[in-house]
Motif scaffolding. Structure first.
Motif, PDB file in Angstrom:
ATOM      1  N   VAL A   1     -40.111 -11.668 -18.864  1.00  0.00           N
ATOM      2  CA  VAL A   1     -41.228 -10.757 -19.144  1.00  0.00           C
ATOM      3  C   VAL A   1     -42.545 -11.535 -19.134  1.00  0.00           C
ATOM      4  CG1 VAL A   1     -42.258  -9.213 -20.860  1.00  0.00           C
ATOM      5  CG2 VAL A   1     -39.797  -9.150 -20.450  1.00  0.00           C
ATOM      6  N   ALA A   2     -42.527 -12.740 -19.702  1.00  0.00           N
ATOM      7  CA  ALA A   2     -43.738 -13.566 -19.714  1.00  0.00           C
ATOM      8  C   ALA A   2     -44.163 -13.946 -18.297  1.00  0.00           C
ATOM      9  CB  ALA A   2     -43.500 -14.822 -20.554  1.00  0.00           C
ATOM     10  N   ILE A   3     -43.193 -14.240 -17.438  1.00  0.00           N
ATOM     11  CA  ILE A   3     -43.507 -14.555 -16.041  1.00  0.00           C
ATOM     12  C   ILE A   3     -44.142 -13.347 -15.361  1.00  0.00           C
ATOM     13  CG2 ILE A   3     -42.490 -15.085 -13.790  1.00  0.00           C
ATOM     14  CD1 ILE A   3     -40.450 -16.824 -15.253  1.00  0.00           C
ATOM     15  N   ALA A   4     -43.615 -12.158 -15.641  1.00  0.00           N
ATOM     16  CA  ALA A   4     -44.195 -10.939 -15.071  1.00  0.00           C
ATOM     17  C   ALA A   4     -45.633 -10.753 -15.551  1.00  0.00           C
ATOM     18  CB  ALA A   4     -43.337  -9.725 -15.450  1.00  0.00           C
ATOM     19  N   TRP A   5     -45.890 -11.076 -16.812  1.00  0.00           N
ATOM     20  CA  TRP A   5     -47.252 -10.994 -17.346  1.00  0.00           C
ATOM     21  C   TRP A   5     -48.185 -11.946 -16.598  1.00  0.00           C
ATOM     22  CZ3 TRP A   5     -50.324  -8.474 -20.896  1.00  0.00           C
ATOM     23  CH2 TRP A   5     -51.488  -9.138 -21.304  1.00  0.00           C
ATOM     24  N   LEU A   6     -47.742 -13.173 -16.394  1.00  0.00           N
ATOM     25  CA  LEU A   6     -48.573 -14.157 -15.695  1.00  0.00           C
ATOM     26  C   LEU A   6     -48.841 -13.736 -14.254  1.00  0.00           C
ATOM     27  CD1 LEU A   6     -47.063 -17.559 -16.917  1.00  0.00           C
ATOM     28  CD2 LEU A   6     -49.019 -16.310 -17.828  1.00  0.00           C
ATOM     29  N   ALA A   7     -47.866 -13.063 -13.640  1.00  0.00           N
ATOM     30  CA  ALA A   7     -48.017 -12.659 -12.244  1.00  0.00           C
ATOM     31  C   ALA A   7     -48.959 -11.480 -12.076  1.00  0.00           C
ATOM     32  CB  ALA A   7     -46.646 -12.315 -11.647  1.00  0.00           C
ATOM     33  N   THR A   8     -49.170 -10.719 -13.123  1.00  0.00           N
ATOM     34  CA  THR A   8     -49.979  -9.496 -13.005  1.00  0.00           C
ATOM     35  C   THR A   8     -51.298  -9.574 -13.762  1.00  0.00           C
ATOM     36  OG1 THR A   8     -48.721  -8.553 -14.862  1.00  0.00           O
ATOM     37  CG2 THR A   8     -47.979  -8.004 -12.639  1.00  0.00           C
ATOM     38  N   THR A   9     -51.595 -10.719 -14.362  1.00  0.00           N
ATOM     39  CA  THR A   9     -52.861 -10.884 -15.070  1.00  0.00           C
ATOM     40  C   THR A   9     -53.501 -12.197 -14.633  1.00  0.00           C
ATOM     41  OG1 THR A   9     -51.817 -12.029 -16.954  1.00  0.00           O
ATOM     42  CG2 THR A   9     -52.020  -9.629 -17.093  1.00  0.00           C
ATOM     43  N   THR A  10     -54.725 -12.415 -15.052  1.00  0.00           N
ATOM     44  CA  THR A  10     -55.412 -13.673 -14.762  1.00  0.00           C
ATOM     45  C   THR A  10     -56.242 -14.093 -15.966  1.00  0.00           C
ATOM     46  OG1 THR A  10     -57.044 -14.764 -13.352  1.00  0.00           O
ATOM     47  CG2 THR A  10     -57.333 -12.409 -13.704  1.00  0.00           C
ATOM     48  N   ALA A  11     -56.282 -15.404 -16.195  1.00  0.00           N
ATOM     49  CA  ALA A  11     -57.102 -15.944 -17.278  1.00  0.00           C
ATOM     50  C   ALA A  11     -58.454 -16.394 -16.772  1.00  0.00           C
ATOM     51  CB  ALA A  11     -56.384 -17.110 -17.955  1.00  0.00           C
ATOM     52  N   THR A  12     -58.704 -16.231 -15.473  1.00  0.00           N
ATOM     53  CA  THR A  12     -59.984 -16.622 -14.898  1.00  0.00           C
ATOM     54  C   THR A  12     -61.015 -15.543 -15.149  1.00  0.00           C
ATOM     55  OG1 THR A  12     -58.838 -17.830 -13.151  1.00  0.00           O
ATOM     56  CG2 THR A  12     -61.171 -17.329 -12.791  1.00  0.00           C
ATOM     57  N   GLU A  13     -62.112 -15.911 -15.771  1.00  0.00           N
ATOM     58  CA  GLU A  13     -63.148 -14.937 -16.073  1.00  0.00           C
ATOM     59  C   GLU A  13     -63.785 -14.407 -14.792  1.00  0.00           C
ATOM     60  OE1 GLU A  13     -65.800 -15.453 -19.450  1.00  0.00           O
ATOM     61  OE2 GLU A  13     -64.813 -17.376 -19.833  1.00  0.00           O
ATOM     62  N   ARG A  14     -64.202 -13.142 -14.840  1.00  0.00           N
ATOM     63  CA  ARG A  14     -64.890 -12.469 -13.751  1.00  0.00           C
ATOM     64  C   ARG A  14     -64.014 -12.215 -12.530  1.00  0.00           C
ATOM     65  NH1 ARG A  14     -70.277 -12.620 -14.862  1.00  0.00           N
ATOM     66  NH2 ARG A  14     -70.918 -12.249 -12.696  1.00  0.00           N
ATOM     67  N   ILE A  15     -62.702 -12.399 -12.672  1.00  0.00           N
ATOM     68  CA  ILE A  15     -61.762 -12.036 -11.622  1.00  0.00           C
ATOM     69  C   ILE A  15     -60.688 -11.156 -12.235  1.00  0.00           C
ATOM     70  CG2 ILE A  15     -60.024 -12.865  -9.995  1.00  0.00           C
ATOM     71  CD1 ILE A  15     -61.642 -15.326  -9.561  1.00  0.00           C
ATOM     72  N   ARG A  16     -60.484  -9.992 -11.662  1.00  0.00           N
ATOM     73  CA  ARG A  16     -59.536  -9.039 -12.199  1.00  0.00           C
ATOM     74  C   ARG A  16     -58.493  -8.672 -11.152  1.00  0.00           C
ATOM     75  NH1 ARG A  16     -62.239 -10.883 -15.361  1.00  0.00           N
ATOM     76  NH2 ARG A  16     -63.614  -9.966 -16.902  1.00  0.00           N
ATOM     77  N   PRO A  17     -57.188  -8.675 -11.505  1.00  0.00           N
ATOM     78  CA  PRO A  17     -56.185  -8.189 -10.572  1.00  0.00           C
ATOM     79  C   PRO A  17     -56.238  -6.670 -10.498  1.00  0.00           C
ATOM     80  CG  PRO A  17     -55.172  -8.731 -12.664  1.00  0.00           C
ATOM     81  CD  PRO A  17     -56.626  -9.133 -12.773  1.00  0.00           C
ATOM     82  N   SER A  18     -55.479  -6.114  -9.591  1.00  0.00           N
ATOM     83  CA  SER A  18     -55.530  -4.665  -9.369  1.00  0.00           C
ATOM     84  C   SER A  18     -54.572  -3.892 -10.252  1.00  0.00           C
ATOM     85  CB  SER A  18     -55.221  -4.364  -7.894  1.00  0.00           C
ATOM     86  OG  SER A  18     -53.937  -4.874  -7.546  1.00  0.00           O
ATOM     87  N   PHE A  19     -53.921  -4.550 -11.209  1.00  0.00           N
ATOM     88  CA  PHE A  19     -52.925  -3.868 -12.025  1.00  0.00           C
ATOM     89  C   PHE A  19     -53.525  -3.179 -13.246  1.00  0.00           C
ATOM     90  CE2 PHE A  19     -50.569  -7.090  -9.686  1.00  0.00           C
ATOM     91  CZ  PHE A  19     -49.504  -6.348  -9.193  1.00  0.00           C
ATOM     92  N   GLY A  20     -54.798  -3.385 -13.509  1.00  0.00           N
ATOM     93  CA  GLY A  20     -55.451  -2.703 -14.617  1.00  0.00           C
ATOM     94  C   GLY A  20     -54.826  -3.052 -15.956  1.00  0.00           C
ATOM     95  N   LEU A  21     -54.697  -2.041 -16.795  1.00  0.00           N
ATOM     96  CA  LEU A  21     -54.122  -2.224 -18.127  1.00  0.00           C
ATOM     97  C   LEU A  21     -52.614  -2.015 -18.150  1.00  0.00           C
ATOM     98  CD1 LEU A  21     -56.841  -0.472 -20.311  1.00  0.00           C
ATOM     99  CD2 LEU A  21     -56.261  -2.902 -20.319  1.00  0.00           C
ATOM    100  N   TYR A  22     -51.989  -1.866 -16.995  1.00  0.00           N
ATOM    101  CA  TYR A  22     -50.543  -1.677 -16.959  1.00  0.00           C
ATOM    102  C   TYR A  22     -49.766  -2.846 -17.561  1.00  0.00           C
ATOM    103  CZ  TYR A  22     -51.342   2.433 -14.052  1.00  0.00           C
ATOM    104  OH  TYR A  22     -51.753   3.648 -13.587  1.00  0.00           O
ATOM    105  N   PRO A  23     -50.146  -4.115 -17.289  1.00  0.00           N
ATOM    106  CA  PRO A  23     -49.425  -5.212 -17.941  1.00  0.00           C
ATOM    107  C   PRO A  23     -49.483  -5.147 -19.462  1.00  0.00           C
ATOM    108  CG  PRO A  23     -50.702  -6.045 -16.101  1.00  0.00           C
ATOM    109  CD  PRO A  23     -51.126  -4.616 -16.306  1.00  0.00           C
ATOM    110  N   ALA A  24     -50.656  -4.824 -20.020  1.00  0.00           N
ATOM    111  CA  ALA A  24     -50.776  -4.714 -21.474  1.00  0.00           C
ATOM    112  C   ALA A  24     -49.934  -3.560 -22.005  1.00  0.00           C
ATOM    113  CB  ALA A  24     -52.239  -4.526 -21.861  1.00  0.00           C
TER     114      ALA A  24
END
Length: 274
Positions: free
Chosen positions: A58-81
């Motif tokens: 589950v943690a790997i899936a979180w890392l794959a669908t989110t980013t810790a880089t500021e000002r860059i957003r993946p296209s998954f929105g709030l679905y990972p949260a």
């Protein structure tokens, strides 16, 4: 409860590391951190290895669908949260690790001479340590995603007005110019988001203070912390003019941050009863 704690540990530690390192160095440190967590879970608390591996997945899936880089957003929105919240609730509902556990961590807990440590249930101690990590960069990621959704929605209106008032070719030229100047968010996964000064650090401190003060019963002081944030931000927000974008930015970010802090309080209160 233990499974949820280690899931939050895996995610919180990985987000903290990848926000400060990159490439193979970050991957190596994350792997070492996860290995240590797995050893503590299996050897220190006798949790089933298969369930710990499921939490790592589950943690790997979180890392794959989110980013810790500021000002860059993946296209998954709030679905990972949202998915993470569901997984945490499922682990709370079906966690069989509430039964007596054994291992070197349990032995340390039983033999520690510190009364303050013994006064807190072991599950609450483990969960508290994991939440300290999760309320850091992981919570910042969730807050930034909520704010980036607002920014994307706000960017649609000027584009629609330009389409109605100008010809197609002229609008395309202006749209390209605006994108180059950073007025409109670029296409793809990158979204430029306006930031309030120090928001990243203030949010982490605020969440941890709210959790600590709420659990200690200092509700008045917790309310004062929330009020102080608004007072400190007022000069910056007052320069917003008639658009109100910074005020909305501040309100949305604060509400999401407070919700995460209160969710952490709820988890800790539940763990104290296990």
């Amino acid at each position: 409860m233990m499974l949820a704690a280690f899931l939050l540990y895996f995610i919180g530690s990985a987000d903290l590391i990848r926000s400060r390192c990159s490439g193979w160095i970050a991957t190596a440190i994350i792997a070492v951190g996860w290995a240590v967590g797995a050893v503590v879970a299996v050897g220190g608390l006798s949790l089933p290895l298969v369930w710990i591996m499921a939490m790592i997945a589950v943690a790997i899936a979180w890392l794959a669908t989110t980013t810790a880089t500021e000002r860059i957003r993946p296209s998954f929105g709030l679905y990972p949260a949202s998915g993470l919240a569901i997984v945490v609730l499922v682990t709370l509902a079906f966690d069989g690790t509430a039964a007596p556990v054994s291992g070197f961590l349990v032995d340390w807990y039983d033999s520690t001479p510190t009364a303050a440590v013994r006064a807190v249930p072991l599950a609450a101690l483990v969960l508290g340590a994991a939440l300290i990590l999760f309320l850091g960069e992981s919570s910042n990621i969730i807050v930034r995603e909520a704010l980036s959704r607002r920014t994307r929605q706000s960017a649609v209106a000027p584009q629609a007005v330009a389409t109605q008032s100008e010809s197609s070719n002229r609008w395309k030229r202006r749209a390209s110019l605006r994108t180059a100047r950073g007025v409109m968010p670029p296409t793809g996964s990158e979204v430029l988001v306006e930031d309030l000064k120090g928001g990243r650090s203030i949010g982490v401190i605020e969440r941890i203070l709210i959790v600590a003060l709420t659990l200690s019963g200092a509700y008045v002081i917790a309310g004062a912390v929330i009020a102080a944030k608004g007072i400190v931000r007022f000069p910056e927000i007052s320069k917003d003019g008639s658009s109100g974008s910074k005020a909305e930015y501040f309100l949305v970010g604060s509400l999401v941050s407070w919700a995460l802090a209160l969710g952490a309080v709820g988890l800790l209160l539940v763990s104290a009863q296990v």
